[in-house]
Design a protein around this motif. Structure first.
Motif, short mmCIF file in Angstrom:
data_model
loop_
_atom_site.label_atom_id
_atom_site.label_comp_id
_atom_site.label_asym_id
_atom_site.label_seq_id
_atom_site.Cartn_x
_atom_site.Cartn_y
_atom_site.Cartn_z
N GLY A 175 13.69 2.66 9.98
CA GLY A 175 12.86 3.20 8.93
C GLY A 175 12.24 2.15 8.04
N ASP A 176 12.22 0.91 8.49
CA ASP A 176 11.65 -0.20 7.71
C ASP A 176 10.17 -0.32 8.07
OD1 ASP A 176 11.31 -2.33 6.10
OD2 ASP A 176 12.56 -3.73 7.25
N LEU A 177 9.35 0.54 7.46
CA LEU A 177 7.95 0.67 7.86
C LEU A 177 7.00 -0.23 7.07
CD1 LEU A 177 7.68 4.55 8.35
CD2 LEU A 177 8.45 2.79 9.95
N HIS A 178 7.50 -0.94 6.08
CA HIS A 178 6.66 -1.86 5.29
C HIS A 178 5.49 -1.13 4.63
CE1 HIS A 178 8.60 -5.65 6.56
NE2 HIS A 178 8.86 -4.98 7.66
N MET A 179 5.70 0.12 4.29
CA MET A 179 4.72 0.90 3.51
C MET A 179 5.50 2.00 2.81
SD MET A 179 1.29 3.02 4.62
CE MET A 179 0.40 1.58 5.16
N MET A 228 4.86 6.05 3.29
CA MET A 228 5.14 6.44 4.67
C MET A 228 6.62 6.32 4.98
SD MET A 228 3.74 4.79 8.25
CE MET A 228 2.01 5.01 7.84
N ALA A 229 7.28 5.29 4.45
CA ALA A 229 8.70 5.10 4.70
C ALA A 229 9.53 6.23 4.10
CB ALA A 229 9.15 3.75 4.15
N VAL A 230 9.16 6.68 2.90
CA VAL A 230 9.90 7.77 2.26
C VAL A 230 9.72 9.06 3.06
CG1 VAL A 230 10.11 9.17 0.18
CG2 VAL A 230 9.77 6.70 -0.01
N ILE A 231 8.50 9.36 3.48
CA ILE A 231 8.26 10.57 4.28
C ILE A 231 9.02 10.49 5.60
CG2 ILE A 231 6.51 11.89 5.53
CD1 ILE A 231 4.51 11.14 3.40
N ILE A 237 2.59 -0.83 -0.57
CA ILE A 237 2.15 -1.56 0.62
C ILE A 237 3.30 -2.25 1.33
CG2 ILE A 237 -0.16 -1.96 -0.29
CD1 ILE A 237 0.73 -4.77 -1.07
N ALA A 238 4.53 -2.08 0.87
CA ALA A 238 5.68 -2.74 1.49
C ALA A 238 6.94 -1.96 1.16
CB ALA A 238 5.79 -4.19 1.02
N GLY A 239 8.02 -2.30 1.86
CA GLY A 239 9.31 -1.74 1.51
C GLY A 239 9.74 -0.60 2.41
N ALA A 240 11.04 -0.31 2.37
CA ALA A 240 11.66 0.78 3.10
C ALA A 240 12.27 1.76 2.11
CB ALA A 240 12.73 0.26 4.06
N ALA A 241 12.42 3.02 2.52
CA ALA A 241 12.90 4.05 1.61
C ALA A 241 14.30 3.74 1.10
CB ALA A 241 12.89 5.41 2.31
#
Length: 270
Positions: free
Chosen positions: A149-153, A156-159, A214-218
């Motif tokens: 889940g490390d989507l770097h956005m 989108m990562a939370v969803i 624009i970065a990060g994971a939930a």
């Protein structure tokens, strides 16, 4: 009178970010110092002009010397169009963008399945062990990042991990808290140091929220934001407890009314 300390802090933060080679850290330092100076200075236009001029001078020096600087600095300088860096730094910067585009493409294909409740944070232990062994920037590494889940956005990562309802609740909570803290900061404070700390954390949280888009994971974004909101709330509560206690005026005791004395020579009670 504190601008020399602010300048020293920014130089140290910017140099550390550039040596690390992580462009996000440099962007965070720039956003923080820009917001901090603009919001704290009374002469905002002059402050912005001086800050921008110093930045342009520093950028010019880096452009001239970039080929002789460490690899991390060259990787960060790829953000500036037309700058000549080493082939390794240029390739690493390009691969990072390609890697993210591949990751987002795979995530968008899976996203409709997790719009309501999300995928969650758990994944297979064997997959986790093999993910560590993957080479960075390969397709296997893209799949392992998607698995974790490390989507770097941020949105989108939370969803992807928790679902759309959690994203809406989280955004509502953050907006409500930020509006309250901005109003609280403009109100009366009883301790100047607490007000200053509150302002710094408020700017830091605003900067982080901009970067999380624009970065990060939930699994990283939600705890970090909630932790910073807890610090802001704690500072506000600590200051409110310093409010002087209003002393109530002393209550006036009411004396019991005595019966009128009888007239001379008259019967009692007449």
């Amino acid at each position: 009178k504190n601008y020399k300390y602010y300048a020293l802090f920014f130089v140290v933060a910017a140099c550390s970010a550039m040596i690390s080679g992580v462009r996000q850290l440099l962007l965070q330092a720039l956003l923080f110092m820009t917001a901090f100076l603009l919001l704290s200075s009374r002469r905002r236009f002059m402050t912005l002009m001086v800050f921008g001029l110093c930045g342009l001078v520093g950028l010019g020096i880096l452009v001239v010397l970039v080929e002789h600087l460490p690899y991390g600095v060259q990787r960060v300088m790829t953000m500036v169009p037309g700058v000549r860096v080493s082939a390794a730094a240029e390739m690493a910067a390009a691969e990072t963008l390609e890697w993210r585009l591949m990751l987002w493409k795979l995530a968008m294909a899976d996203l409709p399945k997790y719009l309501l409740i999300g995928r969650g944070f758990a994944y297979n232990l064997a997959d986790s062990i093999s993910a560590v062994q993957h080479q960075y920037m390969t397709m296997d590494a893209v799949r392992s990042a998607l698995m974790q889940g490390d989507l770097h956005m941020g949105p989108m990562a939370v969803i992807y991990s928790l679902g759309t309802p959690v994203l809406f609740v989280f955004i509502g909570l953050v907006v409500t808290a930020m509006v309250w803290h901005v109003r609280r900061h403009k109100a009366e404070w009883f301790d100047a140091d607490l007000r200053r700390y509150h302002f710094v954390w408020l700017v830091q949280l605003s900067t982080n929220l901009a970067l999380y888009s624009i970065a990060g994971a939930a699994r990283n974004i939600l705890p970090a934001v909630l932790f910073q909101l807890a610090i802001l709330h704690g500072l506000a509560i600590s200051d409110s407890r310093l409010a002087p206690v209003k002393e109530e005026p002393p209550r006036r005791l009411v004396q019991p009314r005595r019966n009128a004395e009888p007239a001379a020579g008259g019967p009692p009670g007449s």
